[in-house]
Write a protein that holds these residues in place. Structure first.
Motif, short mmCIF file in Angstrom:
data_model
loop_
_atom_site.label_atom_id
_atom_site.label_comp_id
_atom_site.label_asym_id
_atom_site.label_seq_id
_atom_site.Cartn_x
_atom_site.Cartn_y
_atom_site.Cartn_z
N GLY A 13 -6.24 25.26 -70.36
CA GLY A 13 -4.79 25.33 -70.24
C GLY A 13 -4.29 24.98 -68.84
O GLY A 13 -3.19 25.36 -68.45
N VAL A 14 -5.09 24.20 -68.10
CA VAL A 14 -4.69 23.82 -66.73
C VAL A 14 -4.62 22.30 -66.64
O VAL A 14 -5.58 21.61 -67.01
N GLU A 15 -3.48 21.77 -66.17
CA GLU A 15 -3.36 20.32 -65.95
C GLU A 15 -3.23 20.09 -64.45
O GLU A 15 -2.45 20.75 -63.78
N LEU A 16 -4.01 19.15 -63.94
CA LEU A 16 -3.97 18.88 -62.50
C LEU A 16 -3.04 17.71 -62.17
O LEU A 16 -2.89 16.79 -62.97
N GLN A 17 -2.46 17.76 -60.96
CA GLN A 17 -1.67 16.63 -60.49
C GLN A 17 -2.60 15.60 -59.85
O GLN A 17 -3.72 15.94 -59.45
N ARG A 18 -2.08 14.38 -59.68
CA ARG A 18 -2.90 13.31 -59.09
C ARG A 18 -3.46 13.73 -57.72
O ARG A 18 -4.61 13.46 -57.39
N SER A 19 -2.62 14.37 -56.91
CA SER A 19 -3.06 14.74 -55.56
C SER A 19 -4.24 15.73 -55.62
O SER A 19 -5.14 15.70 -54.78
N GLN A 20 -4.24 16.60 -56.62
CA GLN A 20 -5.35 17.55 -56.76
C GLN A 20 -6.63 16.82 -57.17
O GLN A 20 -7.71 17.10 -56.66
N LEU A 21 -6.48 15.85 -58.09
CA LEU A 21 -7.66 15.06 -58.49
C LEU A 21 -8.22 14.28 -57.30
O LEU A 21 -9.43 14.18 -57.12
N ASP A 22 -7.31 13.76 -56.47
CA ASP A 22 -7.77 13.03 -55.27
C ASP A 22 -8.60 13.96 -54.39
O ASP A 22 -9.61 13.56 -53.82
N SER A 23 -8.16 15.21 -54.27
CA SER A 23 -8.90 16.17 -53.44
C SER A 23 -10.28 16.44 -54.02
O SER A 23 -11.27 16.51 -53.30
N PHE A 24 -10.37 16.60 -55.34
CA PHE A 24 -11.69 16.82 -55.96
C PHE A 24 -12.60 15.61 -55.72
O PHE A 24 -13.79 15.76 -55.45
N GLU A 25 -12.04 14.40 -55.80
CA GLU A 25 -12.86 13.20 -55.58
C GLU A 25 -13.35 13.15 -54.13
O GLU A 25 -14.52 12.84 -53.86
N ALA A 26 -12.45 13.47 -53.21
CA ALA A 26 -12.83 13.46 -51.79
C ALA A 26 -13.92 14.50 -51.52
O ALA A 26 -14.88 14.26 -50.78
N TYR A 27 -13.78 15.65 -52.15
CA TYR A 27 -14.76 16.74 -51.99
C TYR A 27 -16.12 16.29 -52.51
O TYR A 27 -17.15 16.41 -51.84
N ARG A 28 -16.13 15.73 -53.73
CA ARG A 28 -17.39 15.25 -54.32
C ARG A 28 -18.05 14.21 -53.41
O ARG A 28 -19.24 14.29 -53.11
N ASP A 29 -17.27 13.24 -52.93
CA ASP A 29 -17.84 12.14 -52.14
C ASP A 29 -18.39 12.67 -50.80
O ASP A 29 -19.45 12.26 -50.36
N GLN A 36 -27.03 14.03 -47.77
CA GLN A 36 -28.14 13.14 -47.39
C GLN A 36 -28.82 13.62 -46.10
O GLN A 36 -29.96 13.29 -45.84
N ARG A 37 -28.09 14.40 -45.28
CA ARG A 37 -28.72 14.87 -44.04
C ARG A 37 -28.77 16.39 -43.93
O ARG A 37 -29.57 16.92 -43.17
N VAL A 38 -27.93 17.10 -44.69
CA VAL A 38 -27.96 18.57 -44.67
C VAL A 38 -28.22 19.03 -46.09
O VAL A 38 -27.57 18.54 -47.02
N ASN A 39 -29.13 19.98 -46.28
CA ASN A 39 -29.45 20.43 -47.63
C ASN A 39 -28.36 21.38 -48.14
O ASN A 39 -28.40 22.57 -47.87
N LEU A 40 -27.40 20.81 -48.88
CA LEU A 40 -26.28 21.61 -49.36
C LEU A 40 -26.40 21.95 -50.84
O LEU A 40 -25.97 23.01 -51.28
N THR A 41 -26.95 21.02 -51.62
CA THR A 41 -27.04 21.24 -53.07
C THR A 41 -28.18 20.40 -53.65
O THR A 41 -28.46 19.31 -53.16
N ALA A 42 -28.80 20.95 -54.71
CA ALA A 42 -29.86 20.20 -55.40
C ALA A 42 -29.23 19.25 -56.42
O ALA A 42 -29.91 18.39 -56.97
N ILE A 43 -27.94 19.41 -56.68
CA ILE A 43 -27.27 18.56 -57.67
C ILE A 43 -26.71 17.33 -56.94
O ILE A 43 -25.84 17.47 -56.07
N THR A 44 -27.21 16.15 -57.30
CA THR A 44 -26.81 14.96 -56.55
C THR A 44 -26.08 13.93 -57.42
O THR A 44 -25.49 12.99 -56.89
N ASP A 45 -26.12 14.12 -58.74
CA ASP A 45 -25.46 13.17 -59.64
C ASP A 45 -23.95 13.49 -59.68
O ASP A 45 -23.57 14.64 -59.91
N PRO A 46 -23.10 12.47 -59.44
CA PRO A 46 -21.65 12.75 -59.38
C PRO A 46 -21.10 13.43 -60.63
O PRO A 46 -20.26 14.34 -60.53
#
Ligand code: SAM
Length: 240
Positions: A13-29, A36-46
């Motif tokens: 029941g949650v719809e995101l705005q474009r700006s929120q999706l942009d933030s999620f994309e920036a976070y993922r990237d 690649q240089r700091v061990n933050l997560t074992a999950i590497t597939d986008p």
């Protein structure tokens, strides 16, 4: 892009705005770049970052039904936040909340501070420290409506290190996966000892996360006795 996330949130029941999706994309990237240089997560597939980190973190919204509409003024702490989970995704969806990210490892704290700046997030603090110590600081003790944790420790340990952060009437939420019923049973005494009501289990109903994920929730019934959490390491070595 981010189709699984958008669909999962739609089901909630949650719809995101474009700006929120942009933030999620920036976070993922940025997470993938730093990883690649700091061990933050074992999950590497986008695509897996999208479901197993972002959407999984956002299942916390199921536990926030009463608070979701008002968002503003909600104070939450994410304990053992790592690369920002569950805290940052929840903040991106509920921007008016006041969020504290607590993390013990310096490199992860560096990443969290970097992400907060990059995403331009406000009303968010990154604290470098151990929950056992920070929970005794007057600025943090019983100062939050919600204390959340994912993948940090067993429920008994989490109850001891998380519930002292929650004000009476607030909520402790642990995001858990699989075989949880025995763990809930084992944590009963610990939860009561630090001021929580009997735990309630919410099963995550999303098809994107169909591998048995649960939210374990306990409402804070009375103040935590001052001796909890015990000193650093003890709640992990000798759970209540
Ligand atoms: N919550 C994140 C997630 O779900 O991806 C990170 C999980 S990671 C397995 C556990 C994190 O908890 C690590 O980053 C670790 O440094 C942190 N941690 C462990 N014990 C802690 C403590 N006592 N106080 C604060 N952070 C702690």
């Amino acid at each position: 892009m981010l189709t699984q996330l958008v669909q999962g949130l739609h089901d909630m029941g949650v719809e995101l705005q474009r700006s929120q999706l942009d933030s999620f994309e920036a976070y993922r990237d940025e997470l993938m770049r730093w990883n690649q240089r700091v061990n933050l997560t074992a999950i590497t597939d986008p695509a897996e970052i999208e479901t197993r980190h972002f959407l999984d973190s956002l299942t916390l919204l199921y536990a926030l039904q009463g608070w979701r509409q008002t968002g503003s003024g909600l104070r939450m702490i994410d304990i053992g936040s790592g690369a920002g989970f569950p805290g940052i995704p929840v903040k991106l969806v509920l921007p008016d909340m006041r969020l504290t990210l607590l993390e013990a490892t310096g490199k992860k704290v560096e990443f969290l501070s970097h992400m907060v700046a990059l995403l331009g997030l406000r009303d968010i603090d990154v604290v470098h420290g151990r929950a056992e110590e920070v929970a005794h600081s007057p600025n943090h003790r019983e100062a939050y409506d919600i204390a959340a944790a994912r993948a940090v420790a067993s429920l008994s340990t989490l109850a001891e290190v998380c519930l002292p952060f929650v004000s009476v009437g607030g909520l402790f939420v642990a995001l858990k996966k699989g075989g949880i019923k025995a763990e809930v049973e084992d944590s009963r005494a610990a939860i009561t000892r630090v001021g929580g009501e009997e735990a309630r289990l919410l099963e995550v109903p999303l098809p994107q996360l169909s591998d048995g994920r649960y939210l374990v929730c306990s409402t804070k019934a009375y103040p935590s006795p001052l001796q909890y959490p015990r000193r650093t390491g003890i709640p992990f070595k000798r759970p209540l």
